[in-house]
Design a protein around this motif. Structure first.
Motif, mmCIF file in Angstrom:
data_model
loop_
_atom_site.group_PDB
_atom_site.id
_atom_site.type_symbol
_atom_site.label_atom_id
_atom_site.label_comp_id
_atom_site.label_asym_id
_atom_site.label_seq_id
_atom_site.Cartn_x
_atom_site.Cartn_y
_atom_site.Cartn_z
ATOM 1 N N GLU A 229 -0.492 8.084 0.782
ATOM 2 C CA GLU A 229 -1.500 8.389 -0.228
ATOM 3 C C GLU A 229 -2.632 7.363 -0.190
ATOM 4 O O GLU A 229 -3.794 7.711 -0.367
ATOM 5 N N GLU A 230 -2.287 6.105 -0.013
ATOM 6 C CA GLU A 230 -3.292 5.044 0.108
ATOM 7 C C GLU A 230 -3.320 4.574 1.553
ATOM 8 O O GLU A 230 -2.280 4.455 2.201
ATOM 9 N N VAL B 133 0.865 -1.180 0.000
ATOM 10 C CA VAL B 133 0.000 0.000 0.000
ATOM 11 C C VAL B 133 0.897 1.223 0.000
ATOM 12 O O VAL B 133 1.834 1.318 0.800
ATOM 13 N N TYR C 193 1.469 4.117 1.262
ATOM 14 C CA TYR C 193 1.140 4.995 2.377
ATOM 15 C C TYR C 193 2.028 6.232 2.295
ATOM 16 O O TYR C 193 3.187 6.107 1.944
ATOM 17 N N GLU D 46 -5.189 1.620 4.170
ATOM 18 C CA GLU D 46 -6.066 0.478 4.413
ATOM 19 C C GLU D 46 -7.009 0.826 5.558
ATOM 20 O O GLU D 46 -6.596 1.465 6.525
#
Length: 196
Positions: free
Chosen positions: A25-26, A21, A23, A28
């Motif tokens: 920006e994205e 992921v 991270y 979970e």
């Protein structure tokens, strides 16, 4: 070698195996059971008036790393059943020491302290920046319902039942007949009943 090559190629082509992921920006979605550091729960819109904590200091005594620091206030407020209680004047948690064991949550008899799932606590001040005070620790019951809906609904249901029982008991005590004064012995003046 064929199995290794299949897994290597599959890690790029199969959707369920793409685990990286990007991270931050994205992100979970966090699981409901995620826990990081404790926070204080308050009811209503006012963190001071609705704070559930009554400064009983059980969490401070039971905390293994001794990262909770409480000083009682002299001002009382009504709790969720209407009984006047003392609030904490100071309630600090040193998250640089806290080990997220959740013992403070388990021992709290007022459901006043719960575990947060906020993990982005990086700070340039490693001393005062990681010492969280009451105003930062206080979060609403709506926030608690949002991050831990199952546990929050169980606690809210139990608290409503406890409040209803307390109100029913208070009504029963108020409606109960007052005991009659014992008869005076011969030669004695009758005693007066103390005011209720």
């Amino acid at each position: 070698m064929a199995e290794t090559a299949r897994n290597f190629i599959g890690s790029y082509t199969e959707e369920d195996r793409l685990v990286t992921v990007q991270y931050p920006e994205e992100r979970e979605p966090l699981k409901e059971a995620t826990r990081n550091f404790p926070f204080l729960v308050y009811d209503g819109a006012d963190p001071q008036a609705g704070l559930r904590c009554v400064a009983c200091q059980i969490c401070e005594k039971e905390c293994p790393p001794q990262c909770i620091y409480i000083i009682k206030d002299t001002v009382k407020k009504p709790d969720f059943v209407g009984k006047m209680q003392i609030q904490p004047k100071i309630f600090d948690i040193d998250v640089s020491v806290c080990m997220s064991c959740q013992i403070c949550v388990e021992v709290c008899p007022f459901d006043a302290i719960e575990m947060d799932n906020d993990f982005e606590l990086s700070n340039t001040d490693r001393f005062q920046g990681l010492l969280l005070h009451k105003d930062v620790l206080s979060k609403s019951n709506d926030y608690f319902r949002k991050i831990h809906p199952t546990v929050a609904s169980e606690i809210d249901t139990r608290r409503v039942e406890e409040k209803a029982k307390a109100e029913a008991k208070a009504k029963a005590v108020a409606a109960a007949p007052k005991p009659a004064a014992p008869p005076a012995a011969p030669g004695q003046a009758p005693t007066e009943q103390p005011p209720a």
